[in-house]
Write an enzyme that holds these catalytic residues in place. Structure first.
Site, PDB file in Angstrom:
ATOM      1  N   HIS A 188      -2.753   7.026   7.190  1.00 47.31           N
ATOM      2  CA  HIS A 188      -1.797   7.966   6.586  1.00 47.31           C
ATOM      3  C   HIS A 188      -2.502   9.248   6.138  1.00 47.31           C
ATOM      4  O   HIS A 188      -1.944  10.346   6.256  1.00 47.31           O
ATOM      5  CB  HIS A 188      -1.109   7.338   5.375  1.00 47.31           C
ATOM      6  CG  HIS A 188       0.152   6.599   5.695  1.00 47.31           C
ATOM      7  ND1 HIS A 188       1.222   7.190   6.327  1.00 47.31           N
ATOM      8  CD2 HIS A 188       0.516   5.316   5.453  1.00 47.31           C
ATOM      9  CE1 HIS A 188       2.206   6.294   6.471  1.00 47.31           C
ATOM     10  NE2 HIS A 188       1.791   5.161   5.949  1.00 47.31           N
ATOM     11  N   GLN A 192       2.812   9.954   1.489  1.00 44.34           N
ATOM     12  CA  GLN A 192       4.115   9.275   1.561  1.00 44.34           C
ATOM     13  C   GLN A 192       5.040   9.663   0.420  1.00 44.34           C
ATOM     14  O   GLN A 192       6.232   9.372   0.480  1.00 44.34           O
ATOM     15  CB  GLN A 192       3.930   7.764   1.585  1.00 44.34           C
ATOM     16  CG  GLN A 192       3.291   7.259   2.870  1.00 44.34           C
ATOM     17  CD  GLN A 192       3.201   5.755   2.885  1.00 44.34           C
ATOM     18  OE1 GLN A 192       2.224   5.175   2.402  1.00 44.34           O
ATOM     19  NE2 GLN A 192       4.219   5.106   3.410  1.00 44.34           N
ATOM     20  N   HIS A 244      -4.220   0.955   7.713  1.00 45.26           N
ATOM     21  CA  HIS A 244      -2.889   1.571   7.683  1.00 45.26           C
ATOM     22  C   HIS A 244      -2.841   2.720   6.677  1.00 45.26           C
ATOM     23  O   HIS A 244      -2.367   3.820   6.994  1.00 45.26           O
ATOM     24  CB  HIS A 244      -1.852   0.501   7.325  1.00 45.26           C
ATOM     25  CG  HIS A 244      -0.440   0.985   7.281  1.00 45.26           C
ATOM     26  ND1 HIS A 244       0.533   0.541   8.149  1.00 45.26           N
ATOM     27  CD2 HIS A 244       0.193   1.858   6.458  1.00 45.26           C
ATOM     28  CE1 HIS A 244       1.684   1.140   7.875  1.00 45.26           C
ATOM     29  NE2 HIS A 244       1.502   1.940   6.839  1.00 45.26           N
ATOM     30  N   GLU A 245      -3.355   2.479   5.464  1.00 46.11           N
ATOM     31  CA  GLU A 245      -3.269   3.507   4.429  1.00 46.11           C
ATOM     32  C   GLU A 245      -4.223   4.663   4.701  1.00 46.11           C
ATOM     33  O   GLU A 245      -3.872   5.832   4.465  1.00 46.11           O
ATOM     34  CB  GLU A 245      -3.533   2.891   3.050  1.00 46.11           C
ATOM     35  CG  GLU A 245      -2.545   1.822   2.637  1.00 46.11           C
ATOM     36  CD  GLU A 245      -1.089   2.252   2.764  1.00 46.11           C
ATOM     37  OE1 GLU A 245      -0.782   3.447   2.567  1.00 46.11           O
ATOM     38  OE2 GLU A 245      -0.251   1.394   3.074  1.00 46.11           O
ATOM     39  N   CYS A 281       6.258  -0.005   7.628  1.00 46.93           N
ATOM     40  CA  CYS A 281       5.814   1.143   6.830  1.00 46.93           C
ATOM     41  C   CYS A 281       6.973   1.629   5.980  1.00 46.93           C
ATOM     42  O   CYS A 281       8.105   1.739   6.459  1.00 46.93           O
ATOM     43  CB  CYS A 281       5.332   2.257   7.759  1.00 46.93           C
ATOM     44  SG  CYS A 281       4.787   3.750   6.898  1.00 46.93           S
ATOM     45  N   LEU A 282       6.679   1.949   4.729  1.00 45.68           N
ATOM     46  CA  LEU A 282       7.720   2.441   3.834  1.00 45.68           C
ATOM     47  C   LEU A 282       8.277   3.780   4.292  1.00 45.68           C
ATOM     48  O   LEU A 282       9.402   4.132   3.930  1.00 45.68           O
ATOM     49  CB  LEU A 282       7.161   2.572   2.411  1.00 45.68           C
ATOM     50  CG  LEU A 282       6.649   1.274   1.770  1.00 45.68           C
ATOM     51  CD1 LEU A 282       6.112   1.550   0.376  1.00 45.68           C
ATOM     52  CD2 LEU A 282       7.740   0.218   1.727  1.00 45.68           C
ATOM     53  N   GLY A 313       0.832  -1.188   0.000  1.00 44.48           N
ATOM     54  CA  GLY A 313       0.000   0.000   0.000  1.00 44.48           C
ATOM     55  C   GLY A 313       0.869   1.241   0.000  1.00 44.48           C
ATOM     56  O   GLY A 313       2.033   1.198   0.420  1.00 44.48           O
TER      57      GLY A 313
END
Length: 215
Positions: free
Chosen positions: A172, A73, A168-169, A126-127, A68
């Site tokens: 963000h 991000q 999670h997304e 997480c990226l 995702g």
């Protein structure tokens, strides 16, 4: 609603991002864009630029790799995210975590709510927080509402690992990182994860590191 000059500024920002070609740079924790609620998408980019931006998000997610990616991000404060999970995991992990394949999807202006009391706790990464993972207890079942990239509304329920991904997304887009919801004592480097805590559920990690899991 954004003013026309704000639309132009945002479109120019994205045009600059796309001009380099290839995957977009991923913003790391500490950048204010990750801590600000993203603006609702209201056609600021136009169909053609939106399609190019979505494709760049998809390319960046694949290159990372991740399952995702949210627009903040990559430094863009819009309520847009993409998800996709081929779920290349062993059967034991698939069953324990409820991780099943998810096709590529675009989430525009998504919001979620729990549809039951159950919570599930697993290690999550997480990226935008590279190199580490931590245990997060999340709703096991959620109802997700929003639109796709073509403006078509959706109202769907997600369970298991797909429910974790959409939470999670969407977080963000609200300026929330997974670390805000994590068991801080569970925080582990990727090396420690590979060497010590690779089991499907974090039971051993909870005992060894001293944190609680939901009932």
């Amino acid at each position: 609603m954004a003013l026309p000059n704000e639309h132009a500024s945002l479109a120019e920002q994205i045009e600059r991002l796309l001009s380099a070609g290839g995957p977009l740079p991923v913003v790391a924790a500490g950048d204010p864009v990750l801590r600000r609620p993203a603006a609702p998408y209201e056609g600021q980019l136009g169909p053609a630029l939106l399609a190019r931006f979505v494709e760049a998000l998809r390319l960046t997610m694949h290159a990372a790799p991740g399952v995702g990616l949210a627009a903040p991000q990559v430094g863009v404060g819009l309520r847009i995210a993409v998800i996709e999970d081929p779920a290349p995991v062993p059967d034991e992990v698939r069953v324990t975590r409820g991780r099943v394949p998810q096709p590529f999807r675009v989430l525009v202006n998504p919001s979620y709510e729990a549809t039951g009391p159950a919570r599930a706790a697993f290690y999550e990464g997480c990226l935008s927080v590279p190199g580490y993972q931590a245990v997060v207890a999340r709703h096991a079942e959620v109802r997700l509402r929003g639109e796709d990239e073509h403006g078509q509304a959706f109202d769907e329920e997600f369970t298991g690992w797909p429910a974790r991904i959409v939470q999670h997304e969407t977080d963000h887009l609200d300026g929330v990182l997974y670390l805000d919801r994590a068991e801080t004592r569970s925080l582990a480097s990727n090396q420690a994860m590979a060497e010590l805590w690779a089991e499907p559920a974090p039971l051993q990690a909870a005992r060894a590191l001293g944190f609680d899991l939901p009932d």
